[in-house]
Design a protein around this motif. Structure first.
Motif, mmCIF file in Angstrom:
data_model
loop_
_atom_site.group_PDB
_atom_site.id
_atom_site.type_symbol
_atom_site.label_atom_id
_atom_site.label_comp_id
_atom_site.label_asym_id
_atom_site.label_seq_id
_atom_site.Cartn_x
_atom_site.Cartn_y
_atom_site.Cartn_z
ATOM 1 N N PRO A 1 -7.813 -0.705 5.111
ATOM 2 C CA PRO A 1 -9.197 -0.516 4.643
ATOM 3 C C PRO A 1 -9.635 0.953 4.685
ATOM 4 C CG PRO A 1 -9.066 -2.421 6.084
ATOM 5 C CD PRO A 1 -7.750 -1.707 6.196
ATOM 6 N N LYS B 1 -11.355 1.157 -2.580
ATOM 7 C CA LYS B 1 -11.520 -0.063 -1.779
ATOM 8 C C LYS B 1 -12.235 -1.160 -2.559
ATOM 9 C CE LYS B 1 -13.034 -1.765 2.723
ATOM 10 N NZ LYS B 1 -13.817 -1.480 3.946
ATOM 11 N N GLU B 2 -13.215 -0.781 -3.374
ATOM 12 C CA GLU B 2 -13.990 -1.768 -4.135
ATOM 13 C C GLU B 2 -13.192 -2.380 -5.280
ATOM 14 O OE1 GLU B 2 -16.865 -2.710 -2.881
ATOM 15 O OE2 GLU B 2 -16.424 -1.208 -1.330
ATOM 16 N N LEU C 1 0.819 -1.220 0.000
ATOM 17 C CA LEU C 1 0.000 0.000 0.000
ATOM 18 C C LEU C 1 0.854 1.272 0.000
ATOM 19 C CD1 LEU C 1 -2.753 1.376 0.152
ATOM 20 C CD2 LEU C 1 -2.733 0.991 2.621
ATOM 21 N N LEU D 1 -7.813 2.931 1.831
ATOM 22 C CA LEU D 1 -8.395 2.624 0.519
ATOM 23 C C LEU D 1 -9.763 3.272 0.354
ATOM 24 C CD1 LEU D 1 -7.402 -1.147 0.280
ATOM 25 C CD2 LEU D 1 -6.365 0.758 -0.973
ATOM 26 N N GLU D 2 -10.514 3.330 1.441
ATOM 27 C CA GLU D 2 -11.831 3.990 1.418
ATOM 28 C C GLU D 2 -11.662 5.470 1.109
ATOM 29 O OE1 GLU D 2 -15.577 3.428 1.232
ATOM 30 O OE2 GLU D 2 -14.829 1.932 2.643
ATOM 31 N N LYS D 3 -10.708 6.124 1.776
ATOM 32 C CA LYS D 3 -10.458 7.551 1.549
ATOM 33 C C LYS D 3 -9.993 7.817 0.112
ATOM 34 C CE LYS D 3 -10.384 10.429 4.385
ATOM 35 N NZ LYS D 3 -11.435 11.389 4.801
ATOM 36 N N ILE E 1 -8.079 -7.900 1.243
ATOM 37 C CA ILE E 1 -7.100 -7.113 2.004
ATOM 38 C C ILE E 1 -6.615 -8.012 3.132
ATOM 39 C CG2 ILE E 1 -6.674 -5.049 3.388
ATOM 40 C CD1 ILE E 1 -9.169 -3.798 2.034
#
Length: 216
Positions: free
Chosen positions: A121, A130-131, A9, A124-126, A136
């Motif tokens: 998580p 994430k999708e 990441l 990745l959302e920010k 993960i």
């Protein structure tokens, strides 16, 4: 034909290393320890607790704290780090990453994150991607950190791909060693420092396409 992609990441998908450094530096200063960007290179790709241990050893304070106190220090650093992450947006994705993930999706190539970061998580959302990842790896499920191959083998299991059929992307030497030890093809994402053992070196995802890598 390669059938799966596994990504570190920090330094690969986005650059949160600067936020790690700010948070670790602030904690170190509270303890009377001075660290710089050169020292921070030693903290790339390793766990939160191992990073703290290295800082304490550097400041000759390795024996000063109990395990419970060390856990509290690590949590304090993480709280500061997460506060800094609040400013992340999709604009903080590194060049070419989103386009590459879109290409992988179009080719039905599953993608996984293999990062020591317990905040993966959230990050990745920010970043709004994430999708794009089918799996993960949870660092809490691991018994060993990089350069051990455990995290990469676990990532391959989660996306149901044999390591020999997967490609790993890393920006740290320990990560490259882990990828190769897992039996995977290793792509080093370099910003200047050598990544010994990598099968291929890139400087950004704008230099490659998912389709060409699928043929490896």
């Amino acid at each position: 034909m390669k059938k799966g992609f596994v990504f570190d990441l920090d330094g690969v998908i986005t650059d949160t290393a600067k936020y790690h450094f700010i948070a670790w530096q602030a904690l170190a200063e509270e303890l009377g320890i001075t660290i710089d960007l050169a020292f921070n290179e030693q903290l790339k790709g390793i766990s939160r607790m191992e990073s703290l241990e290295r800082i304490l050893a550097f400041g000759h304070q390795a024996e000063k704290f109990t395990e419970q106190e060390k856990q509290a220090l690590a949590e304090k650093k993480n709280t500061h780090y997460v506060e800094l992450l609040q400013s992340l947006t999709p604009n903080d994705l590194l060049p070419g990453v989103k386009a590459f993930l879109d290409q992988a999706k179009a080719l039905n190539i599953p993608c996984a994150i293999a990062s020591a970061s317990k905040n993966a998580p959230f990050i990745l959302e920010k970043l709004g991607v994430k999708e794009d990842f089918q799996a993960i790896v949870d660092p809490n499920t691991l018994s060993k950190g990089k350069p051990d191959p455990e995290i990469f083998i676990k990532a391959c299991q989660l996306i149901q791909v044999q390591p020999s059929d997967a490609i790993g992307f890393e920006d740290a030497q320990a990560g490259i060693q882990g990828i190769k030890a897992a039996g995977m093809y290793a792509i080093g994402v370099s910003v200047g420092e050598p990544l010994d053992g990598a099968d291929q070196i890139i400087h950004s995802f704008t230099e490659i396409t998912a389709k060409e890598l699928q043929q490896r």
